[in-house]
Design a protein around this motif. Structure first.
Motif, PDB file in Angstrom:
ATOM      1  N   LYS A   1      -1.267  -3.919  -6.499  1.00 48.71           N
ATOM      2  CA  LYS A   1      -0.793  -3.606  -5.147  1.00 48.71           C
ATOM      3  C   LYS A   1       0.649  -3.108  -5.161  1.00 48.71           C
ATOM      4  O   LYS A   1       0.999  -2.168  -4.445  1.00 48.71           O
ATOM      5  N   GLN A   2       1.498  -3.742  -5.954  1.00 47.27           N
ATOM      6  CA  GLN A   2       2.910  -3.343  -6.020  1.00 47.27           C
ATOM      7  C   GLN A   2       3.060  -1.918  -6.549  1.00 47.27           C
ATOM      8  O   GLN A   2       3.876  -1.146  -6.029  1.00 47.27           O
TER       9      GLN A   2
ATOM     10  N   GLN B   1       2.076   0.440  -3.761  1.00 51.54           N
ATOM     11  CA  GLN B   1       3.097   0.460  -2.704  1.00 51.54           C
ATOM     12  C   GLN B   1       4.295   1.313  -3.116  1.00 51.54           C
ATOM     13  O   GLN B   1       4.828   2.066  -2.305  1.00 51.54           O
TER      14      GLN B   1
ATOM     15  N   SER C   1      -1.094   1.950   0.175  1.00 50.48           N
ATOM     16  CA  SER C   1      -1.262   0.509   0.396  1.00 50.48           C
ATOM     17  C   SER C   1      -2.720   0.120   0.202  1.00 50.48           C
ATOM     18  O   SER C   1      -3.607   0.766   0.753  1.00 50.48           O
TER      19      SER C   1
ATOM     20  N   THR D   1      -2.737  -8.340 -12.576  1.00 47.44           N
ATOM     21  CA  THR D   1      -3.213  -9.058 -11.396  1.00 47.44           C
ATOM     22  C   THR D   1      -3.346  -8.100 -10.219  1.00 47.44           C
ATOM     23  O   THR D   1      -2.759  -7.010 -10.217  1.00 47.44           O
ATOM     24  N   LEU D   2      -4.092  -8.513  -9.220  1.00 43.70           N
ATOM     25  CA  LEU D   2      -4.225  -7.713  -8.007  1.00 43.70           C
ATOM     26  C   LEU D   2      -2.859  -7.487  -7.373  1.00 43.70           C
ATOM     27  O   LEU D   2      -2.576  -6.393  -6.886  1.00 43.70           O
ATOM     28  N   GLU D   3      -1.997  -8.486  -7.407  1.00 42.29           N
ATOM     29  CA  GLU D   3      -0.652  -8.337  -6.839  1.00 42.29           C
ATOM     30  C   GLU D   3       0.133  -7.263  -7.581  1.00 42.29           C
ATOM     31  O   GLU D   3       0.827  -6.449  -6.953  1.00 42.29           O
ATOM     32  N   GLU D   4       0.031  -7.215  -8.898  1.00 45.69           N
ATOM     33  CA  GLU D   4       0.717  -6.170  -9.675  1.00 45.69           C
ATOM     34  C   GLU D   4       0.168  -4.785  -9.331  1.00 45.69           C
ATOM     35  O   GLU D   4       0.926  -3.830  -9.179  1.00 45.69           O
TER      36      GLU D   4
END
Length: 157
Positions: free
Chosen positions: A140-141, A144, A149, A135-138
């Motif tokens: 991004k993490q 980070q 970022s 996922t996009l969230e994964e």
């Protein structure tokens, strides 16, 4: 860490330093000069791209980045500015400034480097291990955790 390069070395176009080839968000990247070769002063990669390839807008918090376009046409956004670059062009991307690129031609090739090296090699290694269903969230993490970022979407043509 001590440098592993005690003498000059050559990496052919089809090769990668220490065999480090990466598939990052669908893009083919190869390590050419490792951080350990330069006492972490810089890391260099070579990318082979297809039309519409490019990362989302992102910020390197501790590294400057430079692109040298070998072949093809690239749209590059740095901050609020956009540039169309062609084979032979170079662009400097200061740390802390959002940037991204988009391949405009059918194919493109580019050398890029980060300095100092930072965690770029580790970032690409981890991203290349993510499943296609990440996922996009994964994504991004992972960025980070490696000092980068994601701050916007991929560029559109």
């Amino acid at each position: 860490m001590a440098s592993s390069a005690t003498k000059p070395f050559v990496i052919q176009e089809s090769e990668a330093r220490f065999g480090q080839l990466y598939q990052v968000l669908g893009m083919e990247l190869s390590l050419k000069i490792a951080g350990q070769d330069t006492h972490q002063q810089l890391t260099m990669f070579y990318g082979k791209y297809h039309k519409n390839d490019g990362p989302p807008v992102h910020v390197h918090h501790g590294q400057d980045e430079q692109f040298y376009i070998v072949e093809g046409d690239f749209l590059v956004q740095v901050g609020e500015q956009t540039y169309t670059l062609h084979g032979g062009d170079t662009i400097f991307l200061p740390r802390q400034v959002p940037h991204a690129f988009l391949v405009l031609s059918e194919t493109g090739k580019m050398f890029f480097q980060t300095n100092p090296s930072g965690q770029t090699e580790a970032l690409f290694k981890r991203l290349s291990q993510l499943p296609a269903t990440a996922t996009l969230e994964e994504i991004k993490q992972v960025h980070q955790k490696h000092g980068v970022s994601i701050v916007g979407p991929r560029l559109q043509n």
